[in-house]
Design a protein around this motif. Sequence first.
Motif, PDB file in Angstrom:
ATOM      1  N   PRO A  64       1.651   1.012   4.088  1.00 15.46           N
ATOM      2  CA  PRO A  64       1.493  -0.432   3.860  1.00 15.46           C
ATOM      3  C   PRO A  64       2.857  -1.102   3.723  1.00 15.46           C
ATOM      4  O   PRO A  64       3.368  -1.287   2.608  1.00 15.46           O
ATOM      5  CB  PRO A  64       0.667  -0.504   2.570  1.00 15.46           C
ATOM      6  CG  PRO A  64       0.912   0.795   1.882  1.00 15.46           C
ATOM      7  CD  PRO A  64       1.121   1.816   2.964  1.00 15.46           C
ATOM      8  N   MET A  67      -2.988  -2.423  -1.158  1.00 20.15           N
ATOM      9  CA  MET A  67      -3.627  -2.282   0.146  1.00 20.15           C
ATOM     10  C   MET A  67      -5.148  -2.165  -0.015  1.00 20.15           C
ATOM     11  O   MET A  67      -5.921  -2.814   0.701  1.00 20.15           O
ATOM     12  CB  MET A  67      -3.076  -1.045   0.869  1.00 20.15           C
ATOM     13  CG  MET A  67      -3.714  -0.782   2.228  1.00 20.15           C
ATOM     14  SD  MET A  67      -3.131   0.750   2.986  1.00 20.15           S
ATOM     15  CE  MET A  67      -3.855   1.963   1.869  1.00 20.15           C
ATOM     16  N   SER A 101      -6.559  -5.450  -1.059  1.00 15.53           N
ATOM     17  CA  SER A 101      -6.575  -6.383   0.065  1.00 15.53           C
ATOM     18  C   SER A 101      -7.754  -6.099   0.993  1.00 15.53           C
ATOM     19  O   SER A 101      -8.392  -7.025   1.508  1.00 15.53           O
ATOM     20  CB  SER A 101      -5.262  -6.286   0.841  1.00 15.53           C
ATOM     21  OG  SER A 101      -5.289  -7.084   1.996  1.00 15.53           O
ATOM     22  N   ARG A 102      -8.066  -4.845   1.223  1.00 19.72           N
ATOM     23  CA  ARG A 102      -9.198  -4.493   2.078  1.00 19.72           C
ATOM     24  C   ARG A 102     -10.522  -4.961   1.479  1.00 19.72           C
ATOM     25  O   ARG A 102     -11.476  -5.239   2.203  1.00 19.72           O
ATOM     26  CB  ARG A 102      -9.228  -2.979   2.297  1.00 19.72           C
ATOM     27  CG  ARG A 102      -8.109  -2.487   3.196  1.00 19.72           C
ATOM     28  CD  ARG A 102      -8.118  -0.966   3.311  1.00 19.72           C
ATOM     29  NE  ARG A 102      -7.120  -0.496   4.267  1.00 19.72           N
ATOM     30  CZ  ARG A 102      -6.845   0.774   4.504  1.00 19.72           C
ATOM     31  NH1 ARG A 102      -7.497   1.717   3.846  1.00 19.72           N
ATOM     32  NH2 ARG A 102      -5.919   1.116   5.391  1.00 19.72           N
ATOM     33  N   LYS A 106      -5.011 -10.587   3.301  1.00 16.48           N
ATOM     34  CA  LYS A 106      -5.082  -9.483   4.263  1.00 16.48           C
ATOM     35  C   LYS A 106      -3.710  -8.916   4.610  1.00 16.48           C
ATOM     36  O   LYS A 106      -3.600  -7.773   5.060  1.00 16.48           O
ATOM     37  CB  LYS A 106      -5.788  -9.959   5.534  1.00 16.48           C
ATOM     38  CG  LYS A 106      -7.270 -10.264   5.353  1.00 16.48           C
ATOM     39  CD  LYS A 106      -8.024  -9.017   4.940  1.00 16.48           C
ATOM     40  CE  LYS A 106      -9.515  -9.305   4.790  1.00 16.48           C
ATOM     41  NZ  LYS A 106     -10.246  -8.102   4.306  1.00 16.48           N
ATOM     42  N   LYS A 107      -2.679  -9.709   4.439  1.00 13.51           N
ATOM     43  CA  LYS A 107      -1.329  -9.245   4.774  1.00 13.51           C
ATOM     44  C   LYS A 107      -0.954  -7.984   4.002  1.00 13.51           C
ATOM     45  O   LYS A 107      -0.212  -7.131   4.501  1.00 13.51           O
ATOM     46  CB  LYS A 107      -0.327 -10.368   4.471  1.00 13.51           C
ATOM     47  CG  LYS A 107       1.095 -10.071   4.917  1.00 13.51           C
ATOM     48  CD  LYS A 107       1.199 -10.010   6.429  1.00 13.51           C
ATOM     49  CE  LYS A 107       2.659  -9.826   6.869  1.00 13.51           C
ATOM     50  NZ  LYS A 107       2.773  -9.670   8.342  1.00 13.51           N
ATOM     51  N   SER A 146      -2.709  -5.462   3.392  1.00 12.67           N
ATOM     52  CA  SER A 146      -3.335  -4.252   3.926  1.00 12.67           C
ATOM     53  C   SER A 146      -2.820  -3.884   5.315  1.00 12.67           C
ATOM     54  O   SER A 146      -3.328  -2.936   5.924  1.00 12.67           O
ATOM     55  CB  SER A 146      -4.857  -4.438   3.991  1.00 12.67           C
ATOM     56  OG  SER A 146      -5.205  -5.523   4.815  1.00 12.67           O
ATOM     57  N   THR A 147      -1.825  -4.609   5.791  1.00 14.05           N
ATOM     58  CA  THR A 147      -1.270  -4.275   7.109  1.00 14.05           C
ATOM     59  C   THR A 147      -0.491  -2.963   7.047  1.00 14.05           C
ATOM     60  O   THR A 147       0.222  -2.689   6.077  1.00 14.05           O
ATOM     61  CB  THR A 147      -0.344  -5.395   7.599  1.00 14.05           C
ATOM     62  OG1 THR A 147       0.675  -5.642   6.608  1.00 14.05           O
ATOM     63  CG2 THR A 147      -1.121  -6.678   7.834  1.00 14.05           C
ATOM     64  N   ILE A 148      -0.649  -2.151   8.090  1.00  7.87           N
ATOM     65  CA  ILE A 148      -0.001  -0.842   8.147  1.00  7.87           C
ATOM     66  C   ILE A 148       1.175  -0.908   9.108  1.00  7.87           C
ATOM     67  O   ILE A 148       1.071  -1.458  10.213  1.00  7.87           O
ATOM     68  CB  ILE A 148      -0.996   0.232   8.614  1.00  7.87           C
ATOM     69  CG1 ILE A 148      -2.208   0.270   7.681  1.00  7.87           C
ATOM     70  CG2 ILE A 148      -0.339   1.601   8.677  1.00  7.87           C
ATOM     71  CD1 ILE A 148      -1.878   0.618   6.255  1.00  7.87           C
ATOM     72  N   HIS A 149       2.305  -0.350   8.694  1.00  5.50           N
ATOM     73  CA  HIS A 149       3.493  -0.329   9.536  1.00  5.50           C
ATOM     74  C   HIS A 149       3.215   0.519  10.780  1.00  5.50           C
ATOM     75  O   HIS A 149       2.723   1.660  10.670  1.00  5.50           O
ATOM     76  CB  HIS A 149       4.680   0.248   8.759  1.00  5.50           C
ATOM     77  CG  HIS A 149       5.997   0.024   9.431  1.00  5.50           C
ATOM     78  ND1 HIS A 149       6.456   0.828  10.455  1.00  5.50           N
ATOM     79  CD2 HIS A 149       6.952  -0.932   9.233  1.00  5.50           C
ATOM     80  CE1 HIS A 149       7.640   0.400  10.853  1.00  5.50           C
ATOM     81  NE2 HIS A 149       7.962  -0.668  10.122  1.00  5.50           N
TER      82      HIS A 149
END
Length: 218
Positions: free
Chosen positions: A43, A21, A24-25, A31-32, A34-37
């Motif tokens: 992550p 994560m 990725s940032r 970027k996928k 670093s996506t947060i649930h």
Amino acid sequence: AVIAIASVLLVFQMGQPRIWMSMSRDGLLPKKFSTIHPKYKTPGFATIVTGLVVGVPLFFTDKDFILDFTSIGTLFAFVLVCGGVLLLPPADAPAPGEKSRFRLPYINGKFIIPLITIGSFLWLYIGAPDFFSSTFNITSDNLANNLPMIVFLLLCVVMTVYTFFKNLSLIPVLGLLACCYLLTGMAASNWIWFFLWMGVGLVIYFAYSYRKSKLNAV
């Protein structure tokens, strides 16, 4: 051993998605990662990928290889951390009213590291007189076993001299040397797989991450 191995693997499973994560940032990964649930605030995508990457190969891999490969990766990561601490500039004292940040206690290793190194070498020379002759006796049969120890001994000498002249901090130097010593016990096959895996990471870095990284952009 079961508890220790299970706890280490569990920590890896929790830590790796967060490492991805952060990468990725910075742009090192898509970027996928670093996506947060939205519900669990973790992550999610990186966690699923980590579970698949780790869990699926376990069904087809020898357990001894997994344990050794995990050990060499962890120890090498610790070597990088200790080396990174040595490269950090000393932190300035916090301004009045500013919250103090964590600072590694500084203990000058100028004389302690040379004493430890010289004392260890003398102890080996007196207590195990065949150690140096057998270690530096390189043949095709013992090259794979002796080479890591030779590199470690040379590293001890280099770090001792560097610590003496640069006044390096004692704690990270001891951590670096201790982890490097443990790495000398790894089999040649572990080193081969380790460098292959590192090669995969370097390919990803130079093919994608280097151009995308915000740090390189700066």
